[in-house]
Design an enzyme around this catalytic site. Structure first.
Site, PDB file in Angstrom:
ATOM      1  N   ASP A 203       0.831  -1.205   0.000  1.00 15.76           N
ATOM      2  CA  ASP A 203       0.000   0.000   0.000  1.00 15.76           C
ATOM      3  C   ASP A 203       0.871   1.263   0.000  1.00 15.76           C
ATOM      4  O   ASP A 203       1.869   1.330   0.724  1.00 15.76           O
ATOM      5  CB  ASP A 203      -0.850  -0.035   1.281  1.00 15.76           C
ATOM      6  CG  ASP A 203      -1.952   1.010   1.316  1.00 15.76           C
ATOM      7  OD1 ASP A 203      -2.844   0.959   0.473  1.00 15.76           O
ATOM      8  OD2 ASP A 203      -1.900   1.890   2.208  1.00 15.76           O
ATOM      9  N   GLU A 265       1.615  -0.542  -4.926  1.00 22.42           N
ATOM     10  CA  GLU A 265       0.650   0.500  -5.268  1.00 22.42           C
ATOM     11  C   GLU A 265       1.414   1.817  -5.256  1.00 22.42           C
ATOM     12  O   GLU A 265       1.619   2.423  -4.208  1.00 22.42           O
ATOM     13  CB  GLU A 265      -0.494   0.558  -4.256  1.00 22.42           C
ATOM     14  CG  GLU A 265      -1.555   1.558  -4.666  1.00 22.42           C
ATOM     15  CD  GLU A 265      -2.205   2.335  -3.523  1.00 22.42           C
ATOM     16  OE1 GLU A 265      -3.287   2.892  -3.732  1.00 22.42           O
ATOM     17  OE2 GLU A 265      -1.628   2.423  -2.427  1.00 22.42           O
TER      18      GLU A 265
HETATM   19  C1  GLC Z   1      -4.225   3.045  -0.572  1.00 23.96           C
HETATM   20  C2  GLC Z   1      -5.451   2.167  -0.445  1.00 23.96           C
HETATM   21  C3  GLC Z   1      -6.584   3.023  -0.018  1.00 23.96           C
HETATM   22  C4  GLC Z   1      -6.245   3.643   1.318  1.00 23.96           C
HETATM   23  C5  GLC Z   1      -4.932   4.396   1.259  1.00 23.96           C
HETATM   24  C6  GLC Z   1      -4.414   4.707   2.633  1.00 23.96           C
HETATM   25  O1  GLC Z   1      -4.362   3.990  -1.576  1.00 23.96           O
HETATM   26  O2  GLC Z   1      -5.686   1.486  -1.635  1.00 23.96           O
HETATM   27  O3  GLC Z   1      -7.781   2.314   0.060  1.00 23.96           O
HETATM   28  O4  GLC Z   1      -7.260   4.519   1.717  1.00 23.96           O
HETATM   29  O5  GLC Z   1      -3.941   3.643   0.645  1.00 23.96           O
HETATM   30  O6  GLC Z   1      -3.962   3.550   3.259  1.00 23.96           O
END
Ligand code: GLC
Length: 538
Positions: A203, A265
């Protein structure tokens, strides 16, 4: 390039545990629910599932606010339920990927509670970014950084210090300069690897390291570093220091048998910048959000595909493709607007509504285009049913922190997180035994229920299942793209398959060859209607 590495061409299905299946009837999904529905994934034909967080959490950001990285939240079950899920998945030949949230902890995490109690100057505070404020009495935040969810990225505590949170106030950012923080996460990786997981979805992978001194930043906090951009990289995103973290994690993963992997991500652009995350000794993959965001035109789609493939080429990584996830408007609804219309803030009942039929038609075409591309593809639960966004959720049931932190300016992401329909005639469409759901489902979702679609040839579920079967049979995930020039269309060959998507307003002629699958009916004269993809034997 080794064809033996499973993830290079895998199709990975994202399970959002809150909304997949509810075994205990509390209205929120759980791990036993996931286990009970694994056969759906097998019938669909995916290789792996990735689960969004199920760890102990106050759920201020739907579990992306982790209070304990080594356990299961009682709402979702127990560690024994997790082990049973992994065993059941392995028995079915499915790999399991879990979500890792390293940028921030929950404010309920023992470390943050300790930091609050220990006070200014303590070692416990050093695990986060605590600072004195500006102004006469420190009453102003240390700098002007903004939270991704809206409002300032700083919150003041009782003793007057401020802490940094790039997301919700309940998600304090960790200080990744500290060896102790690094060591903690290395242990967390081993904890889940020892339990048999095949990998991690990381994440906010572009956020861990902040530029030292946390320099002021008032421009857009968009991590774009394209040549010619008038600003440098924002100090909170895509700092060079993050790569050392992933190198150390890669060493740990590679120390385990069985091709364990990480997918990042990282919201960074351009593609060459993203490629830095997937160098040989770092992450195995990164999500391709530039593809997800590409407008629905032939030129934009081709550009996104070509730049994505070219971006990973120099580092030898495989490309990834994604159209939907738990943070964006579902593509069946997103594509129901004119190309370029932004649905970034979500959709509410007083916003323009998507053209549902057009959205689904394009979504099916987009999916068949995506599944024909070399690399791996990420699917989001429910998209195989053609599920649209819930675009008319009552505002008083919204739970996304974006909605609150933007002071009700931004609708947020709840519309793509609604519990999914399994059975047309059961309470809550078979989501759980009690009929309760943590977000209300639209009243007309029986038509998307998995049991109903399973029986209908040509349903979206049938199309996904057949596309995945053909993708595997013809090795599309390991192929290459050879372009044919086409006006208002995408036209390429991937090994034995020719792929054509018509983006124009009128039907397009198809070359001779057996049509293996199409995302919609062909015209009576055999031409390819607008917003339709066909796979032909080349
Ligand atoms: C990422 C996740 C999202 C979350 C954010 C903070 O973007 O996919 O859902 O709110 O991180 O952890």
């Amino acid at each position: 390039m080794s064809p033996l590495l499973w993830w290079r061409d895998a199709v990975i299905y994202q399970v959002y545990p809150r909304s997949f299946a509810d075994a205990d009837g509390d209205g929120m999904g759980d791990l036993r629910g996931i286990t009970s529905r694994l056969d759906h994934l097998v019938e669909l034909g995916v290789d792996a599932l990735w689960m969004s967080p199920f760890y102990p959490s106050p759920q201020h950001d739907a579990g992306y606010d982790v209070a304990d990285y080594r356990d299961v939240d009682p709402r979702f079950g127990t560690l024994a339920d997790f082990d049973a899920l992994v065993t059941a998945a392995k028995e079915r030949g499915l790999r399991v990927i879990v979500d890792l949230v390293p940028n921030h902890t929950s404010s309920d995490h023992a470390w943050f509670q300790e930091a609050l109690a220990a006070g200014p100057g303590s070692a416990a505070r050093d695990r986060y970014h605590f600072r004195k404020g500006l102004g006469v009495d420190g009453e102003l935040p240390p700098n002007g950084w903004q939270s991704v969810f809206g409002g300032p990225a700083w919150t003041r505590v009782a003793d007057g210090e401020w802490y940094l949170h790039l997301f919700d106030t309940s998600q304090p950012d960790l200080n990744w300069d500290l060896p102790e923080v690094r060591a903690m996460f290395e242990d967390v990786l081993r904890f889940w690897l020892d339990r048999g997981v095949d990998g991690f979805r990381v994440d906010v992978a572009h956020g861990l390291i902040k530029e030292s001194g946390l320099p002021e930043w008032t421009a857009a906090q968009v991590p774009i570093t394209s040549p010619g951009a008038e600003h440098r990289t924002p100090p909170m995103w895509d700092q060079d220091g993050v790569h050392e973290v992933y190198r150390s994690w890669r060493r740990i993963l590679d120390g385990y048998p069985g091709d364990r992997m990480m997918v990042g991500e990282a919201w960074v652009a351009p593609a060459e910048r993203l490629a830095r995350y997937v160098r040989q000794d770092e992450m195995n993959q990164a999500f391709n959000f530039n593809y997800l965001m590409a407008p629905w035109t032939a030129a934009d789609q081709r550009e996104a595909i070509e730049s994505s493939l070219a971006g990973v080429e120099p580092v030898g990584a495989s490309c990834t493709w994604v159209l939907s996830n738990h943070d964006v408007v579902r593509h069946a609804s997103r594509l129901g607007f004119a190309p370029g219309y932004s649905t970034q803030g979500g959709i509410g009942d007083d916003d323009p509504q998507p053209d549902e039929a057009l959205g689904l038609r394009r979504a099916r075409a987009a999916t068949m285009l995506m599944l024909s591309l070399p690399g791996s593809a990420y699917l989001y639960q429910g998209e195989e049913l053609g599920l649209p966004e819930h675009t008319t959720l009552p505002d008083d049931v919204r739970q996304d922190p974006t909605w609150f932190r933007s002071e009700h300016e931004v609708r947020g992401r709840d519309g793509c997180r609604v519990p999914i329909p399994w059975e047309a005639d059961a309470p809550a469409y078979g989501f759980g035994p009690s009929g309760k759901t943590w977000l209300p489902q639209p009243s007309d979702w029986a038509r998307f229920a998995a049991d109903r679609e399973r029986e209908v040839p040509g349903s979206t579920l049938s199309m996904y299942t057949e596309a995945l079967r053909l993708r595997r049979k013809h090795g599309l995930g390991q192929g290459t793209v050879e372009w044919h020039e086409a006006a208002d269309a995408i036209d390429f060959r991937n090994g034995p398959v020719r792929v054509i998507t018509n983006f124009g307003k009128v039907p397009a002629p198809l070359p001779p060859g057996e049509v293996l699958l199409a995302s919609g009916d062909l015209a009576a004269d055999g031409t390819l209607p607008p917003d339709t993809t066909a796979w032909l034997r080349a």
